[in-house]
Motif scaffolding. Structure first.
Motif, PDB file in Angstrom:
ATOM      1  N   PRO A 106      -0.190  34.230  -8.895  1.00 31.51           N
ATOM      2  CA  PRO A 106      -0.826  35.482  -9.329  1.00 31.51           C
ATOM      3  C   PRO A 106      -2.336  35.328  -9.486  1.00 31.51           C
ATOM      4  O   PRO A 106      -2.823  34.359 -10.066  1.00 31.51           O
ATOM      5  N   ARG A 107      -3.069  36.331  -8.971  1.00 34.30           N
ATOM      6  CA  ARG A 107      -4.529  36.358  -9.023  1.00 34.30           C
ATOM      7  C   ARG A 107      -4.924  37.243 -10.206  1.00 34.30           C
ATOM      8  O   ARG A 107      -5.015  38.456 -10.069  1.00 34.30           O
ATOM      9  N   ILE A 108      -5.144  36.624 -11.351  1.00 30.57           N
ATOM     10  CA  ILE A 108      -5.315  37.405 -12.574  1.00 30.57           C
ATOM     11  C   ILE A 108      -6.745  37.919 -12.762  1.00 30.57           C
ATOM     12  O   ILE A 108      -6.953  38.988 -13.341  1.00 30.57           O
ATOM     13  N   PHE A 109      -7.741  37.165 -12.289  1.00 35.33           N
ATOM     14  CA  PHE A 109      -9.145  37.554 -12.424  1.00 35.33           C
ATOM     15  C   PHE A 109      -9.875  37.318 -11.113  1.00 35.33           C
ATOM     16  O   PHE A 109      -9.424  36.549 -10.254  1.00 35.33           O
TER      17      PHE A 109
ATOM     18  N   LYS B 257       7.398  33.458 -14.455  1.00 32.04           N
ATOM     19  CA  LYS B 257       8.433  33.219 -13.449  1.00 32.04           C
ATOM     20  C   LYS B 257       8.283  34.183 -12.279  1.00 32.04           C
ATOM     21  O   LYS B 257       9.247  34.500 -11.582  1.00 32.04           O
ATOM     22  N   VAL B 258       7.058  34.633 -12.074  1.00 40.42           N
ATOM     23  CA  VAL B 258       6.797  35.600 -11.011  1.00 40.42           C
ATOM     24  C   VAL B 258       6.820  34.908  -9.652  1.00 40.42           C
ATOM     25  O   VAL B 258       6.184  33.876  -9.456  1.00 40.42           O
ATOM     26  N   SER B 259       7.572  35.500  -8.722  1.00 42.74           N
ATOM     27  CA  SER B 259       7.593  35.006  -7.345  1.00 42.74           C
ATOM     28  C   SER B 259       6.903  36.050  -6.475  1.00 42.74           C
ATOM     29  O   SER B 259       7.251  37.232  -6.509  1.00 42.74           O
ATOM     30  N   MET B 260       5.898  35.625  -5.724  1.00 44.15           N
ATOM     31  CA  MET B 260       5.144  36.572  -4.904  1.00 44.15           C
ATOM     32  C   MET B 260       4.845  35.989  -3.534  1.00 44.15           C
ATOM     33  O   MET B 260       4.860  34.768  -3.339  1.00 44.15           O
ATOM     34  N   LEU B 261       4.601  36.879  -2.595  1.00 38.87           N
ATOM     35  CA  LEU B 261       4.234  36.447  -1.256  1.00 38.87           C
ATOM     36  C   LEU B 261       2.836  35.835  -1.278  1.00 38.87           C
ATOM     37  O   LEU B 261       1.993  36.188  -2.100  1.00 38.87           O
TER      38      LEU B 261
ATOM     39  N   TYR C 221      -3.375  41.243 -12.435  1.00 39.75           N
ATOM     40  CA  TYR C 221      -3.800  41.292 -13.843  1.00 39.75           C
ATOM     41  C   TYR C 221      -2.707  41.876 -14.736  1.00 39.75           C
ATOM     42  O   TYR C 221      -2.557  41.485 -15.895  1.00 39.75           O
ATOM     43  N   GLY C 222      -1.943  42.826 -14.206  1.00 40.51           N
ATOM     44  CA  GLY C 222      -0.888  43.474 -14.988  1.00 40.51           C
ATOM     45  C   GLY C 222       0.194  42.529 -15.476  1.00 40.51           C
ATOM     46  O   GLY C 222       0.976  42.887 -16.370  1.00 40.51           O
ATOM     47  N   LEU C 223       0.248  41.326 -14.915  1.00 45.87           N
ATOM     48  CA  LEU C 223       1.205  40.319 -15.392  1.00 45.87           C
ATOM     49  C   LEU C 223       0.887  39.873 -16.808  1.00 45.87           C
ATOM     50  O   LEU C 223       1.781  39.432 -17.551  1.00 45.87           O
ATOM     51  N   LEU C 224      -0.354  39.994 -17.221  1.00 43.27           N
ATOM     52  CA  LEU C 224      -0.798  39.438 -18.501  1.00 43.27           C
ATOM     53  C   LEU C 224      -0.407  40.360 -19.653  1.00 43.27           C
ATOM     54  O   LEU C 224      -0.840  41.509 -19.718  1.00 43.27           O
ATOM     55  N   ASP C 225       0.394  39.832 -20.571  1.00 49.67           N
ATOM     56  CA  ASP C 225       0.749  40.606 -21.757  1.00 49.67           C
ATOM     57  C   ASP C 225      -0.289  40.360 -22.849  1.00 49.67           C
ATOM     58  O   ASP C 225      -1.244  39.596 -22.672  1.00 49.67           O
ATOM     59  N   ASP C 226      -0.113  41.019 -23.982  1.00 55.44           N
ATOM     60  CA  ASP C 226      -1.094  40.914 -25.060  1.00 55.44           C
ATOM     61  C   ASP C 226      -1.280  39.482 -25.536  1.00 55.44           C
ATOM     62  O   ASP C 226      -2.395  39.065 -25.883  1.00 55.44           O
ATOM     63  N   ARG C 227      -0.188  38.726 -25.561  1.00 53.11           N
ATOM     64  CA  ARG C 227      -0.262  37.343 -26.036  1.00 53.11           C
ATOM     65  C   ARG C 227      -1.166  36.516 -25.130  1.00 53.11           C
ATOM     66  O   ARG C 227      -2.029  35.764 -25.602  1.00 53.11           O
TER      67      ARG C 227
ATOM     68  N   LEU D 162      -3.041  31.854 -11.796  1.00 57.02           N
ATOM     69  CA  LEU D 162      -2.221  31.364 -12.896  1.00 57.02           C
ATOM     70  C   LEU D 162      -0.923  30.807 -12.331  1.00 57.02           C
ATOM     71  O   LEU D 162      -0.156  31.528 -11.676  1.00 57.02           O
ATOM     72  N   THR D 163      -0.675  29.518 -12.563  1.00 60.95           N
ATOM     73  CA  THR D 163       0.527  28.876 -12.031  1.00 60.95           C
ATOM     74  C   THR D 163       1.719  29.148 -12.948  1.00 60.95           C
ATOM     75  O   THR D 163       1.551  29.544 -14.111  1.00 60.95           O
ATOM     76  N   PRO D 164       2.960  28.935 -12.468  1.00 60.32           N
ATOM     77  CA  PRO D 164       4.141  29.129 -13.320  1.00 60.32           C
ATOM     78  C   PRO D 164       4.105  28.296 -14.596  1.00 60.32           C
ATOM     79  O   PRO D 164       4.674  28.702 -15.620  1.00 60.32           O
ATOM     80  N   SER D 165       3.458  27.138 -14.571  1.00 60.14           N
ATOM     81  CA  SER D 165       3.398  26.275 -15.758  1.00 60.14           C
ATOM     82  C   SER D 165       2.321  26.726 -16.748  1.00 60.14           C
ATOM     83  O   SER D 165       2.198  26.152 -17.836  1.00 60.14           O
ATOM     84  N   GLY D 166       1.519  27.739 -16.370  1.00 62.57           N
ATOM     85  CA  GLY D 166       0.458  28.224 -17.250  1.00 62.57           C
ATOM     86  C   GLY D 166      -0.896  27.588 -16.998  1.00 62.57           C
ATOM     87  O   GLY D 166      -1.832  27.800 -17.776  1.00 62.57           O
ATOM     88  N   LYS D 167      -1.021  26.832 -15.926  1.00 62.93           N
ATOM     89  CA  LYS D 167      -2.325  26.233 -15.580  1.00 62.93           C
ATOM     90  C   LYS D 167      -3.218  27.283 -14.936  1.00 62.93           C
ATOM     91  O   LYS D 167      -2.762  28.119 -14.153  1.00 62.93           O
ATOM     92  N   ILE D 168      -4.515  27.220 -15.250  1.00 63.12           N
ATOM     93  CA  ILE D 168      -5.497  28.147 -14.690  1.00 63.12           C
ATOM     94  C   ILE D 168      -6.324  27.415 -13.651  1.00 63.12           C
ATOM     95  O   ILE D 168      -6.900  26.356 -13.934  1.00 63.12           O
ATOM     96  N   MET D 169      -6.394  27.982 -12.447  1.00 63.96           N
ATOM     97  CA  MET D 169      -7.172  27.397 -11.354  1.00 63.96           C
ATOM     98  C   MET D 169      -8.141  28.445 -10.834  1.00 63.96           C
ATOM     99  O   MET D 169      -7.754  29.600 -10.621  1.00 63.96           O
ATOM    100  N   ILE D 170      -9.388  28.034 -10.614  1.00 64.17           N
ATOM    101  CA  ILE D 170     -10.425  28.936 -10.132  1.00 64.17           C
ATOM    102  C   ILE D 170     -10.893  28.450  -8.766  1.00 64.17           C
ATOM    103  O   ILE D 170     -11.442  27.352  -8.644  1.00 64.17           O
TER     104      ILE D 170
END
Length: 279
Positions: A252-255, A217-221, A180-186, A232-240
């Protein structure tokens, strides 16, 4: 036995799910709309994890060989028992030779047919839930038969429920995911103040959304995921991810959706609108 005269679009047998195998890459599976599945089982005084039939959009035509009692809930279909229309969340008796048919979908996306004492399909890895390749089939097919126990007499304590339907609900309650910390105010402003549209890519594995947000551009295991994990994919797509979703992922697992939110989302189809609310 129950004979499947016509199977519908994607009709499966599901129970509470298959637990203890995520580390082997086996999804939980199970009811997509747990809330509705529990209610129909409760009306029949089954255990809440009894196997039910999950019906997606276009329903089946079914013939009963033995007497029993049934209950339908979830999405609103035009459902007939021997040409007499029946209601959701109400117990009905069926007799040998009776035909149950699902007609036009009126609201929602998934219906649940419960039967007294549950459907008696094979238990594989602790569950009757259909998920190929763990089970031989991914869904029911025409002319397939399904076992159930004959029941001549049953007097339910409650034979009908007036359910506060969430088929019109649009808000998905979420908690913070590990990234979740990846998400900025925007990004947060868009995620919590904008509506999103269900994309055509939606099934028991995952739901995608039409609208994108700013990518990353986050790279994670590769890390563990669960039903309801929002990626959240690098292109900004949201998948649930949903009940048949992958057990690990590299985005990244934002929610993380609440159980109720998963049930709400399970009733959405292409073009429906949802929004997120943090709890």
């Amino acid at each position: 036995m129950l004979k499947v005269l016509k199977s519908g679009l994607f009709t499966t047998i599901q129970d509470a799910g298959r637990f203890g195998y995520l580390n082997k890459g086996v999804p939980v599976a199970g009811f997509m709309d747990t809330a509705s599945a529990h209610k129909v089982n409760q009306l029949l005084e089954n255990t809440i994890d009894s196997a039910v039939m999950e019906i997606t959009m276009t329903g089946p035509i079914l013939e009963f060989d033995n007497p029993t009692f049934i209950c339908i809930g979830g999405a609103k279909h035009s459902v007939a028992l021997n040409n007499d229309y029946i209601e959701n969340f109400k117990v009905y008796k069926v007799s040998p030779g009776d035909i149950l048919s699902f007609g036009k979908l009126e609201k929602g996306f998934r219906s649940y047919l419960a039967i007294k004492n549950g459907f008696k399909t094979d238990v594989i890895l602790g569950s009757r839930s259909m998920y190929a390749p763990v089970t031989p089939r991914s869904h029911l097919e025409d002319n397939q038969t399904i076992a159930y126990e004959s029941c001549e007499v049953f007097s339910p304590k409650i034979d009908e429920l007036k359910v506060d339907s969430f088929l019109d609900s649009k808000v998905l309650t979420v908690s913070k995911g590990p990234e979740y910390g990846l998400l900025d105010d925007r990004r947060l402003e868009v995620l919590f103040f904008q509506n999103f549209t269900i994309a055509n890519e939606n099934d028991r594995m995952a739901y995608q959304l039409v609208e994108h947000i700013v990518g990353h551009k986050v790279s994670m295991l590769t890390s563990a995921t669960l039903p309801g994990t929002v990626q959240l994919t690098p292109s900004g797509k949201i998948m649930i991810l949903m009940k048949d979703g992958q057990t690990t992922g590299g985005y990244p697992r934002i929610f993380q959706l609440s159980d109720k939110a998963i049930s709400i989302l399970a009733q959405k189809k292409f073009g429906d609108i949802i929004s997120f609310r943090l709890v």
